[in-house]
Design an enzyme around this catalytic site. Structure first.
Site, PDB file in Angstrom:
ATOM      1  CG  ASP A   1      -1.891  -1.059   1.322  1.00  0.00           C
ATOM      2  OD1 ASP A   1      -2.185  -1.655   0.275  1.00  0.00           O
ATOM      3  OD2 ASP A   1      -2.385  -1.325   2.447  1.00  0.00           O
TER       4      ASP A   1
HETATM    5  N1  URA Z   1      -1.484  -5.865   3.938  1.00  0.00           N
HETATM    6  C1  URA Z   1      -1.896  -4.572   3.936  1.00  0.00           C
HETATM    7  O1  URA Z   1      -2.901  -4.246   4.546  1.00  0.00           O
HETATM    8  N2  URA Z   1      -1.170  -3.681   3.256  1.00  0.00           N
HETATM    9  C2  URA Z   1      -0.035  -3.979   2.581  1.00  0.00           C
HETATM   10  O2  URA Z   1       0.590  -3.103   1.997  1.00  0.00           O
HETATM   11  C3  URA Z   1       0.368  -5.322   2.603  1.00  0.00           C
HETATM   12  C4  URA Z   1      -0.377  -6.252   3.284  1.00  0.00           C
END
Ligand code: URA
Length: 243
Positions: A105
Site C-alpha cells: 500500500d
Molecule cells: N497488507 C496490507 O494491509 N497492506 C499492505 O501493503 C500489505 C499487506
C-alpha cells in the site's frame, strides 16, 4: 537470441505469455510486426513491445532488486501524480523491464522485490505457492487477545465487503501491547489492515520485513536499494521450485 526469450527476460511475462503477445502482433522488429516467437535478434536490431523500446543484451538478463519502500510511495513504475517506486530505480534497471513483485500500500513501508524475471515474480505472488510474507504492524486500540490470535490462526471471514471473504489462517505474534508480527501466505488487498480492523484496531504503521526466508536487515532504512546477492536469489527460487 530468440524474440520470446528476450521479451520474457525483459519482464513482459512468462514464455507462454510472451508467445501470445507476439502472435497478437505486439512485437515490432526494425519497424515490422513479427509474429514468429523463434525469430533471432542481435544487439543491432531495434525491438519494441507495446510501443516501448526493449534493449537486446547478450549478457546478464535477470535483475533482482531489494527496495525498502518508503511511506507515501506508490507501488508502480510510473504515475502522473504521485511519487512512485519507478522514481527510486535507476534507468539501467528500468530499461531492462524490472517491476515490483506484488504490491505494498501507499502507506506501507519495507521489503519490496523488483525483478524482470517474470516466472519468479508470478510464483512469489501466486497464492498456490503459499509464500510467507511477514509484516510488523503498530496499531491503536486494545492489545490483541489470545482469542483473537487463535481466531486468525484458524482463518477468519472478513465481512467488510458485499461478499464475505474467507482468509487463509495467518500467524500473529504479539511483539508489544501495540505491536504484532503478522505472517500471511496469501495476498488479499489490504489484508493486514483488514485483519486488524476486523479486531477493532486501527493500523498506525505497517512494515513488511520478510518474504519467504529473505528478511530486511535491522539497519535497513526506507529508500535503501540494492541488488539481491546470488545466495538470496537462490533461496527465493528454491522457495518456489525454480531451482
Ligand atoms: N497488507 C496490507 O494491509 N497492506 C499492505 O501493503 C500489505 C499487506
Amino acid at each position: 537470441m530468440r524474440l520470446d526469450k528476450i521479451l520474457a527476460d525483459s519482464g513482459f511475462g512468462t514464455r507462454s505469455e510472451v508467445r501470445k503477445l507476439i502472435s497478437r502482433g505486439n512485437a515490432v522488429v526494425n519497424g515490422k510486426v513479427v509474429r514468429d516467437a523463434s525469430c533471432k535478434l542481435g544487439p543491432e536490431d531495434e525491438l519494441t513491445c507495446f510501443g516501448k523500446p526493449v534493449e537486446i543484451h547478450e549478457g546478464k538478463s535477470f535483475y533482482y532488486l531489494l527496495l525498502d519502500k518508503p511511506d507515501e510511495v506508490l507501488t508502480a513504475m510510473e504515475d502522473s501524480r504521485l511519487p512512485n517506486v519507478g522514481d527510486l530505480i535507476e534507468d539501467r534497471y528500468k530499461n531492462r523491464g524490472v517491476s515490483p513483485v506484488g504490491r505494498l500500500d501507499y502507506h506501507t513501508t519495507g521489503l519490496l522485490i523488483l525483478t524482470n524475471d517474470g516466472e519468479l515474480s508470478h510464483r512469489l505472488t501466486s497464492p498456490s505457492y503459499g509464500i510467507s510474507k511477514t509484516y510488523l504492524v503498530r496499531f491503536s486500540g486494545d492489545p490483541l487477545t489470545d482469542e483473537e490470535i487463535a481466531k486468525a490462526g484458524s482463518g477468519i471471514t472478513l465481512t467488510d465487503t458485499d461478499v464475505p471473504v474467507r482468509l487463509k489462517p495467518c500467524e500473529i505474534v504479539r511483539e508489544a501491547e501495540d505491536q504484532a508480527r503478522v505472517i500471511l501466505t496469501e495476498g488479499k488487498t489490504h489484508e493486514v489492515r483488514r485483519i486488524m480492523a476486523h479486531f477493532g484496531k486501527e493500523v498506525i504503521s505497517l512494515r513488511r520485513i520478510g518474504i519467504a526466508s529473505l528478511f530486511l536487515s535491522e539497519k535497513s532504512a526506507p529508500g535503501d536499494l540494492r541488488e539481491l546477492t546470488s545466495e538470496e536469489t537462490e533461496l527465493l527460487k528454491k522457495a518456489v521450485w525454480l531451482s
